[in-house]
Design an enzyme around this catalytic site. Sequence first.
Site, PDB file in Angstrom:
ATOM      1  N   LYS A  83      86.373  26.160 -28.371  1.00 56.21           N
ATOM      2  CA  LYS A  83      86.235  25.390 -29.603  1.00 56.21           C
ATOM      3  C   LYS A  83      87.369  25.646 -30.570  1.00 56.21           C
ATOM      4  O   LYS A  83      87.801  26.787 -30.743  1.00 56.21           O
ATOM      5  CB  LYS A  83      84.929  25.781 -30.308  1.00 56.21           C
ATOM      6  CG  LYS A  83      83.702  25.298 -29.604  1.00 56.21           C
ATOM      7  CD  LYS A  83      82.493  25.709 -30.389  1.00 56.21           C
ATOM      8  CE  LYS A  83      81.255  24.991 -29.860  1.00 56.21           C
ATOM      9  NZ  LYS A  83      80.079  25.330 -30.665  1.00 56.21           N
ATOM     10  N   GLY A  95      84.788  39.309 -31.823  1.00 56.05           N
ATOM     11  CA  GLY A  95      84.726  38.689 -33.152  1.00 56.05           C
ATOM     12  C   GLY A  95      85.522  39.476 -34.179  1.00 56.05           C
ATOM     13  O   GLY A  95      86.169  38.895 -35.055  1.00 56.05           O
ATOM     14  N   ARG A 117      83.824  49.507 -22.249  1.00 61.88           N
ATOM     15  CA  ARG A 117      83.695  50.019 -23.627  1.00 61.88           C
ATOM     16  C   ARG A 117      83.455  51.517 -23.659  1.00 61.88           C
ATOM     17  O   ARG A 117      83.870  52.186 -24.612  1.00 61.88           O
ATOM     18  CB  ARG A 117      82.582  49.277 -24.352  1.00 61.88           C
ATOM     19  CG  ARG A 117      83.016  47.874 -24.693  1.00 61.88           C
ATOM     20  CD  ARG A 117      81.950  47.126 -25.429  1.00 61.88           C
ATOM     21  NE  ARG A 117      82.521  45.925 -26.021  1.00 61.88           N
ATOM     22  CZ  ARG A 117      81.802  44.946 -26.523  1.00 61.88           C
ATOM     23  NH1 ARG A 117      80.485  45.018 -26.513  1.00 61.88           N
ATOM     24  NH2 ARG A 117      82.394  43.893 -27.048  1.00 61.88           N
ATOM     25  N   GLY A 126      86.552  38.046 -26.636  1.00 60.80           N
ATOM     26  CA  GLY A 126      85.626  38.508 -25.605  1.00 60.80           C
ATOM     27  C   GLY A 126      85.921  37.911 -24.242  1.00 60.80           C
ATOM     28  O   GLY A 126      86.100  38.636 -23.256  1.00 60.80           O
TER      29      GLY A 126
HETATM   30  P1  ADP Z   1      87.230  34.149 -26.564  1.00 57.55           P
HETATM   31  O1  ADP Z   1      85.856  34.720 -26.311  1.00 57.55           O
HETATM   32  O2  ADP Z   1      88.281  34.885 -25.782  1.00 57.55           O
HETATM   33  O3  ADP Z   1      87.560  34.056 -28.024  1.00 57.55           O
HETATM   34  P2  ADP Z   1      86.274  31.455 -26.350  1.00 57.55           P
HETATM   35  O4  ADP Z   1      84.878  31.948 -26.438  1.00 57.55           O
HETATM   36  O5  ADP Z   1      86.818  30.700 -27.494  1.00 57.55           O
HETATM   37  O6  ADP Z   1      87.255  32.665 -25.966  1.00 57.55           O
HETATM   38  O7  ADP Z   1      86.417  30.465 -25.102  1.00 57.55           O
HETATM   39  C1  ADP Z   1      86.066  30.813 -23.789  1.00 57.55           C
HETATM   40  C2  ADP Z   1      85.387  29.655 -23.102  1.00 57.55           C
HETATM   41  O8  ADP Z   1      86.173  28.485 -23.180  1.00 57.55           O
HETATM   42  C3  ADP Z   1      85.178  29.934 -21.641  1.00 57.55           C
HETATM   43  O9  ADP Z   1      83.794  29.978 -21.366  1.00 57.55           O
HETATM   44  C4  ADP Z   1      85.838  28.737 -20.939  1.00 57.55           C
HETATM   45  O10 ADP Z   1      85.102  28.244 -19.842  1.00 57.55           O
HETATM   46  C5  ADP Z   1      85.874  27.721 -22.045  1.00 57.55           C
HETATM   47  N1  ADP Z   1      86.884  26.684 -21.807  1.00 57.55           N
HETATM   48  C6  ADP Z   1      88.224  26.821 -21.773  1.00 57.55           C
HETATM   49  N2  ADP Z   1      88.818  25.652 -21.469  1.00 57.55           N
HETATM   50  C7  ADP Z   1      87.843  24.739 -21.297  1.00 57.55           C
HETATM   51  C8  ADP Z   1      87.815  23.347 -20.965  1.00 57.55           C
HETATM   52  N3  ADP Z   1      88.943  22.665 -20.759  1.00 57.55           N
HETATM   53  N4  ADP Z   1      86.603  22.753 -20.882  1.00 57.55           N
HETATM   54  C9  ADP Z   1      85.466  23.449 -21.095  1.00 57.55           C
HETATM   55  N5  ADP Z   1      85.424  24.753 -21.415  1.00 57.55           N
HETATM   56  C10 ADP Z   1      86.596  25.396 -21.519  1.00 57.55           C
HETATM   57 MG    MG Z   2      83.913  33.821 -26.358  1.00 55.68          MG
END
Ligand code: ADP
Ligand code: MG
Length: 392
Positions: free
Chosen positions: A198, A372, A39, A351
């Site tokens: 999620k 976010g 950053r 993130g």
């Molecule tokens: P971002 O921060 O890029 O928006 P998210 O926070 O939505 O991404 O998701 C990231 C998390 O999702 C990671 O910690 C990863 O371990 C988890 N994840 C991805 N696939 C799975 C899975 N099949 N089972 C459990 N956790 C998962």
């Molecule tokens: Mg995340």
Amino acid sequence: MRKRSLRDLPPEALDGQRALVRVDFNVPLKEGRVADDTRIRAAAPTVKYLRDKGARVVLLSHFGRPNGPDPTLSLKHIVRDVERVLGTPVEFIPDPAAGVAATRRLPRGGVALVENTRFWSGEEGNDPGFAETLAALGDFYVDDAFGSAHRAHASTEAVARLLKPAVAGFLMEKELRYLGDALATPRRPFVAVLGGAKISGKIDVIQALLPRVDEILVGGAMASTFFLAIGFQVGGSLVERDREEVAQSLIARAGAKLILPRGAVVAPSLARAAERRAVSSDRIPADCAIFDIDEATRLDFRARIVRAKTVFWNGPMGVFETPPFDAGTRAIAEAMVEAGKRGATTVVGGGDSAAAVAGFEDRLTHVSTGGGAALEFLEGKPLPGVAALEDA
Ligand code: ADP
Ligand code: MG
């Protein structure tokens, strides 16, 4: 509406002026030192440009989530790292209310860093009085903190309404160009890849992207909720059972645009990775959980990605923090690099997603620094920190 940028200000007019620059230096610390300076590096082009034009640069940032002053969250801990990245001494201003003289003493090209804005309650309250205190530290305002733009705080919103010109820095400009224009009027085919933990946090993003994309490729734990919605069992996989209906309605709206994984890499637990195996999506064993997309899915997703002219990716395809379950995520990063070589615009937001493409940044068009904020922007929500800047 395009926002006025630092580029739009006549360079001669910057000479000797105090630039109040909101940056996002909310960096991770480890044993008192900055563990990841991404950053800080991301803000460096704006600071360098201002210094080169003879401006005095006053940096503002929040740091963590303090409740009032908290010595562990003082920005003085990062001064040495900021000096290293910017290649110049940085004066620390512990109290903005007593900082005006220090900003006036700065030499042309000099840099100062103000204490964590969240030490003062007026920051998160978007208080006009606190914004006035901040505004007194500069002669014009530059916002380079895209990652904080979804919050209406004194250092991102109120100050921009008080101190003019109020313009976007180079990082902010780049974020708006690639998350905004590039995805609003995409070159086609436009493929979005969505994954992560999620579905619940991403429903609005999916809704917003659906009418614009040609295909949405879904992986990660999010795919498990879609599997439930079409009647597949998911064993012990991370899944949101209360979102099954939402997933159903998204499937109905998306039609053929929504592409689910053909198969998964499953194991009894993360720790028992040695027992992992690939299974078809309709054959997830009851005593296993999904931890990654399988090889067949990697190839399928890769073929769709390399054909695209615009690719947007948010959310890892599996538990990428725990190898070997990073293979699917890595395959998507590599496919995006390949698409880029063939002329596609490739954009990553989120993130964990940004962390997952560490080392690939140079070969992608844009990796958003705003977790976010990037998602809210894609949902089409106005970002207060952006709205407060002047229109071009
Ligand atoms: P971002 O921060 O890029 O928006 P998210 O926070 O939505 O991404 O998701 C990231 C998390 O999702 C990671 O910690 C990863 O371990 C988890 N994840 C991805 N696939 C799975 C899975 N099949 N089972 C459990 N956790 C998962
Ligand atoms: Mg995340």
